[in-house]
Design a protein around this motif. Structure first.
Motif, PDB file in Angstrom:
ATOM      1  N   ILE A 113      -9.576 -33.974  -1.242  1.00 37.11           N
ATOM      2  CA  ILE A 113      -9.106 -34.004   0.126  1.00 37.11           C
ATOM      3  C   ILE A 113      -8.548 -35.286   0.553  1.00 37.11           C
ATOM      4  O   ILE A 113      -7.533 -35.131   1.156  1.00 37.11           O
ATOM      5  N   LYS A 114      -9.388 -36.177   0.171  1.00 38.92           N
ATOM      6  CA  LYS A 114      -8.968 -37.716   0.423  1.00 38.92           C
ATOM      7  C   LYS A 114      -7.552 -38.080  -0.123  1.00 38.92           C
ATOM      8  O   LYS A 114      -6.883 -38.461   0.284  1.00 38.92           O
ATOM      9  N   ALA A 115      -7.293 -37.455  -1.553  1.00 40.30           N
ATOM     10  CA  ALA A 115      -6.126 -37.690  -2.432  1.00 40.30           C
ATOM     11  C   ALA A 115      -4.897 -36.850  -1.547  1.00 40.30           C
ATOM     12  O   ALA A 115      -3.947 -37.641  -1.522  1.00 40.30           O
ATOM     13  N   ASN A 116      -5.362 -35.708  -1.128  1.00 42.45           N
ATOM     14  CA  ASN A 116      -4.212 -35.084  -0.345  1.00 42.45           C
ATOM     15  C   ASN A 116      -3.799 -35.865   0.891  1.00 42.45           C
ATOM     16  O   ASN A 116      -2.489 -35.633   1.206  1.00 42.45           O
ATOM     17  N   LEU A 117      -4.874 -36.137   1.576  1.00 40.19           N
ATOM     18  CA  LEU A 117      -4.393 -36.746   2.962  1.00 40.19           C
ATOM     19  C   LEU A 117      -3.574 -38.079   2.751  1.00 40.19           C
ATOM     20  O   LEU A 117      -2.569 -38.508   3.424  1.00 40.19           O
ATOM     21  N   LYS A 118      -3.813 -38.751   1.801  1.00 38.81           N
ATOM     22  CA  LYS A 118      -3.451 -39.967   1.406  1.00 38.81           C
ATOM     23  C   LYS A 118      -1.886 -39.822   0.983  1.00 38.81           C
ATOM     24  O   LYS A 118      -0.842 -40.446   1.498  1.00 38.81           O
ATOM     25  N   ARG A 119      -1.792 -38.822   0.257  1.00 36.08           N
ATOM     26  CA  ARG A 119      -0.561 -38.642  -0.274  1.00 36.08           C
ATOM     27  C   ARG A 119       0.438 -38.140   0.771  1.00 36.08           C
ATOM     28  O   ARG A 119       1.597 -38.409   0.720  1.00 36.08           O
ATOM     29  N   ARG A 120       0.169 -37.292   1.386  1.00 38.34           N
ATOM     30  CA  ARG A 120       0.835 -36.838   2.646  1.00 38.34           C
ATOM     31  C   ARG A 120       1.220 -37.864   3.586  1.00 38.34           C
ATOM     32  O   ARG A 120       2.367 -37.998   4.037  1.00 38.34           O
ATOM     33  N   PHE A 121       0.280 -38.795   3.999  1.00 38.65           N
ATOM     34  CA  PHE A 121       0.459 -39.801   4.810  1.00 38.65           C
ATOM     35  C   PHE A 121       1.364 -40.636   4.595  1.00 38.65           C
ATOM     36  O   PHE A 121       2.428 -41.102   5.127  1.00 38.65           O
ATOM     37  N   LEU A 122       1.190 -41.338   2.981  1.00 42.60           N
ATOM     38  CA  LEU A 122       2.434 -42.161   2.669  1.00 42.60           C
ATOM     39  C   LEU A 122       3.828 -41.875   2.322  1.00 42.60           C
ATOM     40  O   LEU A 122       4.757 -42.214   2.500  1.00 42.60           O
ATOM     41  N   ASP A 123       3.737 -40.155   1.957  1.00 46.44           N
ATOM     42  CA  ASP A 123       4.960 -39.717   1.708  1.00 46.44           C
ATOM     43  C   ASP A 123       5.876 -39.712   3.111  1.00 46.44           C
ATOM     44  O   ASP A 123       7.051 -40.057   3.197  1.00 46.44           O
ATOM     45  N   TRP A 124       5.068 -39.306   4.161  1.00 43.39           N
ATOM     46  CA  TRP A 124       5.590 -39.498   5.565  1.00 43.39           C
ATOM     47  C   TRP A 124       6.202 -40.901   6.088  1.00 43.39           C
ATOM     48  O   TRP A 124       7.155 -40.947   6.238  1.00 43.39           O
ATOM     49  N   ALA A 125       5.180 -41.917   5.451  1.00 43.92           N
ATOM     50  CA  ALA A 125       5.592 -43.169   5.885  1.00 43.92           C
ATOM     51  C   ALA A 125       6.974 -43.580   5.120  1.00 43.92           C
ATOM     52  O   ALA A 125       7.822 -44.202   5.829  1.00 43.92           O
ATOM     53  N   ASP A 126       7.297 -43.215   3.870  1.00 47.79           N
ATOM     54  CA  ASP A 126       8.424 -43.473   3.294  1.00 47.79           C
ATOM     55  C   ASP A 126       9.487 -42.828   4.152  1.00 47.79           C
ATOM     56  O   ASP A 126      10.634 -43.524   4.342  1.00 47.79           O
TER      57      ASP A 126
END
Length: 572
Positions: A113-126
């Motif tokens: 879950i932590k990995a999914n949340l981080k991947r989603r947030f950083l993808d949005w940031a880019d």
């Protein structure tokens, strides 16, 4: 249905199941690519939980689902709503900070879950940076706030290129909101204490942005304010307005940028039930005609190459539940059998001194097939009759009980109900204004062999008139609710939205019957006792049902029937 659409629907189903499990919320499901919670679209007011509808960004759907699950687990919605500022920009910042708080509380024992949340947030940031958000002073301040808050709460470093980009702006936060950011991290497990500082951060950032010089953005005029910057789709940070809970953003994969109005709220009325009827098709149609139609149907069925016994075994396997049925004696392992202890002396080489619990598969399931008998379905009547007859035979061979029902109206354009309404002075907004005609082709306690002629009644074209789907679904649900089987499934077969000309013309509210169907379907899907799915005849029905499959856009072969079997199995 294309492979992309099938993949999307499967991922949505899995994500909804994950949210239900994590948040212990049985009412969560996807309908029409929107996540529904307690029968309503789930409100999303933060940018990184929105997905780009043009890129089919399924990879990030898991992160969105986990973010929603964390919100349901760790946020008191009533407390949050009571604290949310009225100022639009402050409200947006407060929403964002609360979402980041709950995501930072994801359990350590669930690293996925932590990995999914981080991947989603950083993808949005880019994507937010690439959209041009950071090219204005206000946009840069908002972007820097989002990244800084995420970095503090998660104790994580953002990517180097983003960190370099926001460095100067982030340094200015030290004197402005540094104390509050530290307090937020310290109090993130206490929503109320955290909110005190989150509100102050929102207020100070809003004042700082409001005091900036006019925004130099090519999409923003000199007289436009920061709210228009946030609403600009090119910035990826649109401000989402929520007037109470009536206008919310819903999360999904397609159409996520549209504001969804709570249009499913409807005061559904029925002008009269005096002329409604339930018809036994075996008594409605002459036996000679039924025999003739059955012969015609049998010839078509013989031409298809569907392996019904194999399909029946598949159904039986899918719906079987192991049940203890006694003991298997003379086993080489298991529980020691006291009755065979003497063999330790009389036959010391004999190892069959044990017993095991015996299990046999038990099928305790009933499936209701509810068929739309509207005029537009008559062109598919033969294909539908073949489909339903084949499914019923396979299900019953697999020891699953079946009921086959149909729904239409007593007449075109209102029938007797419309005449009564006209005679009584045509009062405004009368509600449903036609006579219901609900057809029974086969009851659950009647075997296929005894109902096979009545089921051929699906070929009779004058049975197909108009359709009032919501009440038909309530009728089928009511019949099934009285059954004793542990597993109950309704499968709707339809080619689109409800349609009754008389009702649609005399009621001022648009899509009156359509809204009622959505409400009824959501209500059934929110309950655990009866499971609901749908087959769309050449049309996607996901706008009405969270589990659906489109048929007749391809040949009804063995593969298609096994896909329908999987749909029935996953209806829960």
């Amino acid at each position: 249905m294309s492979q992309v659409e099938v993949l999307q629907q499967k991922l949505e189903h899995w994500c909804a199941a994950s949210i239900r499990a994590l948040a212990d919320e049985p009412s969560v499901h996807y309908r029409g690519h929107y996540l529904n919670f307690k029968g309503r679209p789930f409100p999303v007011r933060v940018a990184h939980l929105q997905l780009d509808p043009e890129t089919n960004d399924y990879r990030n759907l898991r992160g969105v689902a986990d973010g929603i699950a964390m919100r349901l687990c760790y946020s008191d919605s009533e407390l949050h709503k009571s604290l949310r500022p009225e100022n639009n920009l402050q409200s947006w910042i407060f929403e964002l900070l609360e979402q980041l708080r709950v995501e930072s509380l994801a359990p350590e024992q669930l690293p996925g879950i932590k990995a999914n949340l981080k991947r989603r947030f950083l993808d949005w940031a880019d994507k937010a940076h690439a959209s041009g958000l950071t090219e204005s002073h206000a946009g840069m301040m908002i972007f820097a706030l989002v990244i800084t808050a995420w970095s503090r709460l998660f104790s994580a470093q953002p990517p180097e290129q983003i960190e370099d980009l926001i460095e100067a702006t982030r340094m200015s936060f030290g004197r402005l909101i540094g104390t509050h950011l530290r307090a937020m991290k310290r109090n993130k497990e206490n929503q109320l204490d955290y909110s005190v500082d989150a509100l102050l951060v929102a207020e100070k950032i809003e004042k700082e942005i409001s005091g900036l010089s006019p925004i130099s953005d090519e999409d923003i005029d000199e007289n436009e304010d920061v709210e228009k910057l946030l609403k600009n789709p090119n910035t990826s940070l649109r401000l989402l307005y929520a007037d109470g809970d009536d206008i919310d953003q819903a999360v999904g994969v397609s159409g996520v940028n549209d504001i969804v109005i709570a249009e499913d709220v409807i005061d559904y009325k029925i002008y009269t039930t005096e002329y409604d009827k339930v018809v036994d098709i075996s008594k409605k149609i002459r036996p000679e005609l039924l025999r003739s139609m059955r012969e015609s149907l049998d010839k078509r069925i013989q031409q298809q190459s569907v392996n019904i016994p194999r399909l029946a075994r598949y159904f039986s396997k899918l719906f079987s539940v192991p049940q203890l049925s006694g003991w298997d004696f003379g086993q080489e392992e298991g529980f020691l059998d006291s009755g065979r202890l003497s063999r330790l002396f009389t036959a010391p080489d004999d190892r069959k001194l044990f017993r095991q619990e015996a299990e046999k598969p038990l099928v305790d399931c009933v499936v209701t097939v509810l068929i739309d008998n509207s005029g537009s379905m008559s062109q598919h009547s033969e294909d539908i009759a073949i489909l339903v007859d084949t499914l019923v035979r396979a299900l019953e061979l697999g020891r699953i009980k079946t009921e086959v029902l149909g729904f239409t109206t007593g007449a075109w354009n209102g029938g007797k109900a419309h005449k009564k309404w006209s005679k009584n002075g045509r009062p405004d907004n009368p509600g449903r204004l036609n006579d219901l005609c609900h057809n029974i082709y086969k009851t659950a306690d009647t075997q296929w062999r005894r109902s096979r002629q009545a089921m051929a009644g699906l070929l009779k074209p004058d049975l197909f008139r108009e359709s009032i789907d919501g009440e038909a679904l309530q009728w089928a649900h009511g019949r099934l609710a009285q059954r004793s089987e542990k597993r109950k499934i309704i499968m709707v077969i339809s080619d689109g939205s409800p349609m009754d000309t008389s009702t649609q013309l005399v009621n001022k509210e648009e899509r009156y019957l359509d809204k009622h169907l959505k409400l009824v379907a959501s209500d059934i899907e929110a309950k655990p006792d009866i499971h609901l799915c749908a087959l769309g005849v050449g049309l996607d029905l996901s706008a009405y049902y969270s589990r659906s499959l489109m048929i007749l856009d391809k040949e009804l072969d063995n593969k298609a029937y096994f896909e329908i079997a999987d749909l029935l199995t996953h209806a829960d």
